[in-house]
Scaffold this motif. Structure first.
Motif, PDB file in Angstrom:
ATOM      1  N   PRO A   6       0.618  -1.313  -0.275  1.00  0.00           N
ATOM      2  CA  PRO A   6       0.024   0.023  -0.158  1.00  0.00           C
ATOM      3  C   PRO A   6       0.634   1.320  -0.007  1.00  0.00           C
ATOM      4  O   PRO A   6       2.252   1.570   0.015  1.00  0.00           O
ATOM      5  CB  PRO A   6      -0.570  -0.063   1.538  1.00  0.00           C
ATOM      6  N   ILE A   7       0.045   2.517  -0.322  1.00  0.00           N
ATOM      7  CA  ILE A   7       0.564   3.570  -0.708  1.00  0.00           C
ATOM      8  C   ILE A   7       1.182   3.698   1.400  1.00  0.00           C
ATOM      9  O   ILE A   7      -0.382   4.699   1.438  1.00  0.00           O
ATOM     10  CB  ILE A   7       0.289   4.788  -1.643  1.00  0.00           C
ATOM     11  N   ARG A   8       2.149   4.117   2.186  1.00  0.00           N
ATOM     12  CA  ARG A   8       2.451   5.127   2.965  1.00  0.00           C
ATOM     13  C   ARG A   8       2.124   6.324   2.751  1.00  0.00           C
ATOM     14  O   ARG A   8       3.216   7.257   2.536  1.00  0.00           O
ATOM     15  CB  ARG A   8       3.439   4.953   3.754  1.00  0.00           C
ATOM     16  N   VAL A   9       1.333   6.713   3.951  1.00  0.00           N
ATOM     17  CA  VAL A   9       0.853   8.677   3.951  1.00  0.00           C
ATOM     18  C   VAL A   9       1.675   8.676   5.362  1.00  0.00           C
ATOM     19  O   VAL A   9       0.604   8.196   6.501  1.00  0.00           O
ATOM     20  CB  VAL A   9      -0.533   9.270   3.680  1.00  0.00           C
ATOM     21  N   GLN A  10       2.428   9.185   5.913  1.00  0.00           N
ATOM     22  CA  GLN A  10       3.120  10.073   6.984  1.00  0.00           C
ATOM     23  C   GLN A  10       2.129  11.478   7.694  1.00  0.00           C
ATOM     24  O   GLN A  10       2.352  12.353   6.554  1.00  0.00           O
ATOM     25  CB  GLN A  10       4.109  10.163   7.006  1.00  0.00           C
ATOM     26  N   LEU A  15      -2.541  16.418  12.637  1.00  0.00           N
ATOM     27  CA  LEU A  15      -3.038  16.155  11.351  1.00  0.00           C
ATOM     28  C   LEU A  15      -3.291  14.328  12.441  1.00  0.00           C
ATOM     29  O   LEU A  15      -3.881  13.326  12.177  1.00  0.00           O
ATOM     30  CB  LEU A  15      -2.395  15.685  10.118  1.00  0.00           C
ATOM     31  N   GLN A  16      -1.750  14.197  12.863  1.00  0.00           N
ATOM     32  CA  GLN A  16      -1.814  13.179  14.116  1.00  0.00           C
ATOM     33  C   GLN A  16      -3.311  12.540  14.895  1.00  0.00           C
ATOM     34  O   GLN A  16      -3.726  11.442  14.656  1.00  0.00           O
ATOM     35  CB  GLN A  16      -0.527  12.302  14.282  1.00  0.00           C
ATOM     36  N   LEU A  75       1.475  14.527   4.505  1.00  0.00           N
ATOM     37  CA  LEU A  75       0.703  15.246   4.961  1.00  0.00           C
ATOM     38  C   LEU A  75       0.989  16.323   6.255  1.00  0.00           C
ATOM     39  O   LEU A  75       1.074  15.806   7.299  1.00  0.00           O
ATOM     40  CB  LEU A  75      -1.146  14.645   5.311  1.00  0.00           C
ATOM     41  N   LEU A  76       0.952  17.388   6.043  1.00  0.00           N
ATOM     42  CA  LEU A  76       1.827  18.532   7.286  1.00  0.00           C
ATOM     43  C   LEU A  76       0.713  19.824   7.273  1.00  0.00           C
ATOM     44  O   LEU A  76      -0.148  20.249   6.687  1.00  0.00           O
ATOM     45  CB  LEU A  76       2.987  19.513   5.973  1.00  0.00           C
TER      46      LEU A  76
END
Length: 82
Positions: A6-10, A15-16, A75-76
């Motif tokens: 899968p694509i991992r989005v940090q 946002l966390q 995502l920042l």
């Protein structure tokens, strides 16, 4: 039949907290930032109401862009500065 990771989005900062996770796993068949953001907002609706910045391979992206499972995606949170 091969299986793709899968694509991992940090996620960072607030946002966390909104997603209740440090990373999101997105299906590897997502090929564009538009589809990626739609999927993220479906998985975690509170993120749709927040202004954040999308980064791909450590570059800020503001226009539709193709993505691949090997991209480093983050995502920042909103930045404030002086």
């Amino acid at each position: 039949m091969s299986s793709t990771s899968p694509i991992r989005v940090q996620l960072y900062g607030m946002l966390q907290e909104l997603a209740n996770a440090e990373t999101l796993s997105i299906p590897s068949d997502i090929k564009s930032t538009e589809d990626l953001l739609f999927t993220i907002h479906t998985m975690c609706p509170p993120l749709e109401a927040i202004t954040y910045t999308l980064s791909i391979n450590r570059k800020i992206v503001s226009e539709p862009t193709d993505i691949s499972p090997t991209d480093e995606i983050a995502l920042l949170p909103p930045f404030s500065g002086g």
